[in-house]
Design a protein around this motif. Structure first.
Motif, PDB file in Angstrom:
ATOM      1  N   GLY A   3     -12.551   4.749 -10.803  1.00  0.00           N
ATOM      2  CA  GLY A   3     -11.101   4.912 -10.746  1.00  0.00           C
ATOM      3  C   GLY A   3     -10.607   6.074 -11.582  1.00  0.00           C
ATOM      4  N   LEU A   4     -11.144   6.201 -12.809  1.00  0.00           N
ATOM      5  CA  LEU A   4     -10.724   7.314 -13.662  1.00  0.00           C
ATOM      6  C   LEU A   4     -11.159   8.652 -13.079  1.00  0.00           C
ATOM      7  CD1 LEU A   4     -11.493   5.778 -17.175  1.00  0.00           C
ATOM      8  CD2 LEU A   4      -9.236   6.216 -16.172  1.00  0.00           C
ATOM      9  N   TRP A   5     -12.336   8.679 -12.485  1.00  0.00           N
ATOM     10  CA  TRP A   5     -12.816   9.913 -11.864  1.00  0.00           C
ATOM     11  C   TRP A   5     -11.917  10.330 -10.704  1.00  0.00           C
ATOM     12  CZ3 TRP A   5     -15.973  10.421  -7.126  1.00  0.00           C
ATOM     13  CH2 TRP A   5     -16.409  11.751  -6.929  1.00  0.00           C
ATOM     14  N   ILE A   6     -11.602   9.374  -9.833  1.00  0.00           N
ATOM     15  CA  ILE A   6     -10.740   9.677  -8.686  1.00  0.00           C
ATOM     16  C   ILE A   6      -9.342  10.066  -9.158  1.00  0.00           C
ATOM     17  CG2 ILE A   6      -9.640   8.692  -6.651  1.00  0.00           C
ATOM     18  CD1 ILE A   6     -12.148   7.036  -6.206  1.00  0.00           C
ATOM     19  N   THR A   7      -8.853   9.365 -10.201  1.00  0.00           N
ATOM     20  CA  THR A   7      -7.539   9.705 -10.738  1.00  0.00           C
ATOM     21  C   THR A   7      -7.522  11.126 -11.274  1.00  0.00           C
ATOM     22  OG1 THR A   7      -7.122   7.393 -11.320  1.00  0.00           O
ATOM     23  CG2 THR A   7      -5.791   9.068 -12.439  1.00  0.00           C
TER      24      THR A   7
ATOM     25  N   PRO B 116     -10.257  -1.565  -6.274  1.00  0.00           N
ATOM     26  CA  PRO B 116      -9.592  -0.351  -5.773  1.00  0.00           C
ATOM     27  C   PRO B 116      -8.142  -0.580  -5.386  1.00  0.00           C
ATOM     28  CG  PRO B 116     -11.197  -1.156  -4.174  1.00  0.00           C
ATOM     29  CD  PRO B 116     -11.421  -1.923  -5.416  1.00  0.00           C
ATOM     30  N   PHE B 117      -7.824  -1.821  -4.937  1.00  0.00           N
ATOM     31  CA  PHE B 117      -6.437  -2.096  -4.556  1.00  0.00           C
ATOM     32  C   PHE B 117      -5.524  -2.029  -5.780  1.00  0.00           C
ATOM     33  CE2 PHE B 117      -2.771  -4.376  -2.990  1.00  0.00           C
ATOM     34  CZ  PHE B 117      -2.702  -3.965  -1.665  1.00  0.00           C
ATOM     35  N   LEU B 118      -6.027  -2.508  -6.915  1.00  0.00           N
ATOM     36  CA  LEU B 118      -5.234  -2.414  -8.135  1.00  0.00           C
ATOM     37  C   LEU B 118      -5.014  -0.956  -8.538  1.00  0.00           C
ATOM     38  CD1 LEU B 118      -6.750  -5.320 -10.282  1.00  0.00           C
ATOM     39  CD2 LEU B 118      -4.481  -5.232  -9.239  1.00  0.00           C
ATOM     40  N   TRP B 119      -6.016  -0.115  -8.295  1.00  0.00           N
ATOM     41  CA  TRP B 119      -5.866   1.305  -8.651  1.00  0.00           C
ATOM     42  C   TRP B 119      -4.799   1.977  -7.798  1.00  0.00           C
ATOM     43  CZ3 TRP B 119      -7.299   4.004 -12.704  1.00  0.00           C
ATOM     44  CH2 TRP B 119      -8.366   3.576 -13.488  1.00  0.00           C
TER      45      TRP B 119
ATOM     46  N   PRO C 158       1.337   1.882 -11.028  1.00  0.00           N
ATOM     47  CA  PRO C 158       2.274   2.973 -11.304  1.00  0.00           C
ATOM     48  C   PRO C 158       1.753   3.938 -12.355  1.00  0.00           C
ATOM     49  CG  PRO C 158       3.028   0.962 -12.356  1.00  0.00           C
ATOM     50  CD  PRO C 158       1.830   0.586 -11.538  1.00  0.00           C
ATOM     51  N   SER C 159       0.705   3.559 -13.078  1.00  0.00           N
ATOM     52  CA  SER C 159       0.138   4.432 -14.098  1.00  0.00           C
ATOM     53  C   SER C 159      -1.320   4.062 -14.314  1.00  0.00           C
ATOM     54  CB  SER C 159       0.906   4.303 -15.421  1.00  0.00           C
ATOM     55  OG  SER C 159       0.753   3.007 -15.968  1.00  0.00           O
ATOM     56  N   THR C 160      -2.053   4.979 -14.936  1.00  0.00           N
ATOM     57  CA  THR C 160      -3.469   4.716 -15.236  1.00  0.00           C
ATOM     58  C   THR C 160      -3.612   3.552 -16.206  1.00  0.00           C
ATOM     59  OG1 THR C 160      -3.975   7.065 -14.900  1.00  0.00           O
ATOM     60  CG2 THR C 160      -5.593   5.754 -16.109  1.00  0.00           C
TER      61      THR C 160
ATOM     62  N   ILE D 112       0.857  -1.184   0.000  1.00  0.00           N
ATOM     63  CA  ILE D 112       0.000   0.000   0.000  1.00  0.00           C
ATOM     64  C   ILE D 112       0.895   1.237   0.000  1.00  0.00           C
ATOM     65  CG2 ILE D 112      -1.722   1.304   1.301  1.00  0.00           C
ATOM     66  CD1 ILE D 112      -2.749  -1.352   2.384  1.00  0.00           C
ATOM     67  N   GLY D 113       0.637   2.126  -0.941  1.00  0.00           N
ATOM     68  CA  GLY D 113       1.465   3.322  -1.077  1.00  0.00           C
ATOM     69  C   GLY D 113       2.640   3.143  -2.017  1.00  0.00           C
ATOM     70  N   SER D 114       2.874   1.909  -2.454  1.00  0.00           N
ATOM     71  CA  SER D 114       3.960   1.641  -3.395  1.00  0.00           C
ATOM     72  C   SER D 114       3.423   1.614  -4.815  1.00  0.00           C
ATOM     73  CB  SER D 114       4.629   0.298  -3.066  1.00  0.00           C
ATOM     74  OG  SER D 114       5.535  -0.067  -4.078  1.00  0.00           O
ATOM     75  N   GLU D 115       4.224   2.091  -5.759  1.00  0.00           N
ATOM     76  CA  GLU D 115       3.821   2.086  -7.172  1.00  0.00           C
ATOM     77  C   GLU D 115       4.905   1.421  -8.017  1.00  0.00           C
ATOM     78  OE1 GLU D 115       2.905   6.067  -8.238  1.00  0.00           O
ATOM     79  OE2 GLU D 115       1.044   6.150  -7.080  1.00  0.00           O
ATOM     80  N   ASP D 116       5.528   0.404  -7.455  1.00  0.00           N
ATOM     81  CA  ASP D 116       6.573  -0.328  -8.168  1.00  0.00           C
ATOM     82  C   ASP D 116       5.933  -1.182  -9.264  1.00  0.00           C
ATOM     83  OD1 ASP D 116       8.495  -2.316  -8.939  1.00  0.00           O
ATOM     84  OD2 ASP D 116       9.633  -1.805  -7.135  1.00  0.00           O
ATOM     85  N   PRO D 117       6.343  -1.017 -10.526  1.00  0.00           N
ATOM     86  CA  PRO D 117       5.725  -1.787 -11.622  1.00  0.00           C
ATOM     87  C   PRO D 117       5.855  -3.302 -11.440  1.00  0.00           C
ATOM     88  CG  PRO D 117       7.018   0.038 -12.488  1.00  0.00           C
ATOM     89  CD  PRO D 117       7.324  -0.038 -11.034  1.00  0.00           C
ATOM     90  N   ARG D 118       7.002  -3.773 -10.938  1.00  0.00           N
ATOM     91  CA  ARG D 118       7.192  -5.224 -10.767  1.00  0.00           C
ATOM     92  C   ARG D 118       6.241  -5.772  -9.710  1.00  0.00           C
ATOM     93  NH1 ARG D 118      13.428  -5.079  -9.492  1.00  0.00           N
ATOM     94  NH2 ARG D 118      12.586  -3.349  -8.258  1.00  0.00           N
TER      95      ARG D 118
END
Length: 392
Positions: A146-150, A92-95, A99-101, A54-60
């Motif tokens: 998700g797109l709205w929140i993003t 939501p966890f996937l969102w 690391p990107s939309t 949670i809070g990480s956006e590591d692609p791997r």
């Protein structure tokens, strides 16, 4: 969104819902045991791995997260369609870990396919349509939300960036204003010194040279030399008066209590230095600090004019505030300004300062003789006054 405690509660809640769906329909069979095993596996994986992403956006890591959640949702739905409730956590966890939309959308599509496939495997041909409907509906809702929140997050980040740039620009503008004020004040002081003290010193040098020539002549003209020495003394006194007036006009006076106290200290110091009695009347409580600074500077300039030009015995300084205006009046009983006297640099600088505050300055003969300086400032415009800190 990144508070782990809320995600802990969500993981436990969806697990409890899935288990409860199975418990309300006994007898329990292999499908129930399989569903509960999937739920147990979900909680173990969440506690051991997902929670710490949670809070990480590591692609791997996001690839691994997507694979784990897709597999768990598919397996749970294949055992029991009620296990599709896990998608309420998974989408939501996937969102939040993407690391990107683009990666978030891909993960959501794979999860929607997993739900449809789980329905088809668990219910057979009759579950294909149901699976496609549930998967498509949940996927559409997740993508829209998700797109709205993003988008909201992007707008918030853009506003934060613009606010930071605006604050930086305001800081630079304030620094430029301070630098401009310092430059203008230095130029004013340079003109004052050139037109007063420097000219007096030049005259002193010329008189001293003339007196020296008269004394060194074959027949010294002692009376004329004594006259030159008298002029030197007189001009030196005038230059000293000019210097003291210039120092008094720019010296700081702490405005750490009230305007009345600061003006009282200013008047007392003026009386000690010049012998001119100052009658003080201040009736303007509750003024903005920046406005008080302008009034204090105007008072300094007014008394400096009395010192340099008036040859007065008495002066009066009053401040009052009424009808949305703050008024400062400085009067003296001196010689008063002549009709052809040009305004000094100090008065010009005061007009500029007061104009920045939305006010005006008038200077001329006082009723009954002497000079009168009047400054009027709108109280409501005090927030436009350039601040000088807590000292003036």
């Amino acid at each position: 969104m990144l508070n782990r405690r809320w995600w802990d509660l969500a993981a436990v809640a969806v697990s409890a819902v899935v288990v409860t769906f199975g418990l309300v329909f006994p007898p329990y069979g292999p499908r129930d045991w399989g569903t509960w095993a999937v739920v147990a596996g979900f909680l173990l994986v969440y506690a051991g791995y997902l929670r710490w992403r949670i809070g990480s956006e590591d692609p791997r890591h996001h690839v691994a997260i997507t694979a784990i959640l897709v597999a768990l949702v598919f397996a749970g739905t294949a055992f029991d369609s009620g296990a599709a409730t896990l998608q309420a956590f998974a989408y939501p966890f996937l969102w939040i870990t993407a690391p990107s939309t683009k990666r978030a959308i891909i993960g959501n599509v794979l999860l929607g396919i997993a739900v449809a496939a789980g329905y088809a495997v668990g219910l057979g041909p009759t579950g294909v349509l149901a699976g496609l409907g549930v998967g498509a509906l949940s996927l559409a809702f997740s993508l829209a939300l998700g797109l709205w929140i993003t988008r909201i997050a992007e707008v918030g980040e853009e506003r934060a960036r613009l606010l930071a740039e605006l604050q930086a620009a305001q800081g630079q503008l304030a620094a430029m204003h301070r630098e401009t004020g310092v430059t203008e004040e230095r130029a004013r002081l340079a003109r004052e010194i050139h037109d007063t003290i420097a000219q007096s010193l030049t005259g002193l040098v010329m008189l001293a040279q003339r007196a020296e020539r008269r004394l060194d002549a074959p027949s010294p003209d002692v009376p004329a030399a004594r006259g030159d020495l008298g002029l030197i003394e007189e001009m030196a006194r005038e230059a000293l008066t000019e210097a003291r007036g210039l120092v008094a006009a720019v010296s700081p006076i702490a405005l750490d209590t009230s305007l009345a106290d600061a003006l009282g200290r200013l008047a007392a110091g003026f009386e000690r230095e010049t012998g001119v009695a100052v009658a003080l009347d201040v009736r303007a409580p509750g003024l903005d600090r920046e406005l008080e600074v302008v009034l204090l500077r105007a008072s300094q300039e007014g008394l400096a004019n009395v010192r340099k030009h008036a040859r007065a015995a008495h002066a009066a300084l009053s401040v009052d505030a009424a009808d949305g205006m703050a008024r400062l009046v400085v009067r003296d009983d001196g010689v008063g300004p002549g009709p052809d006297d040009p305004p000094g640099f100090g008065l010009a600088g005061l007009r500029d300062r007061v104009a920045l505050a939305g006010g005006r300055v008038t200077f001329g003969p006082a009723p009954g003789g002497g000079a009168e300086l009047r400054v009027e400032l709108p109280v409501e415009a005090s927030d436009r006054v350039p601040s000088e800190g807590s000292s003036a």
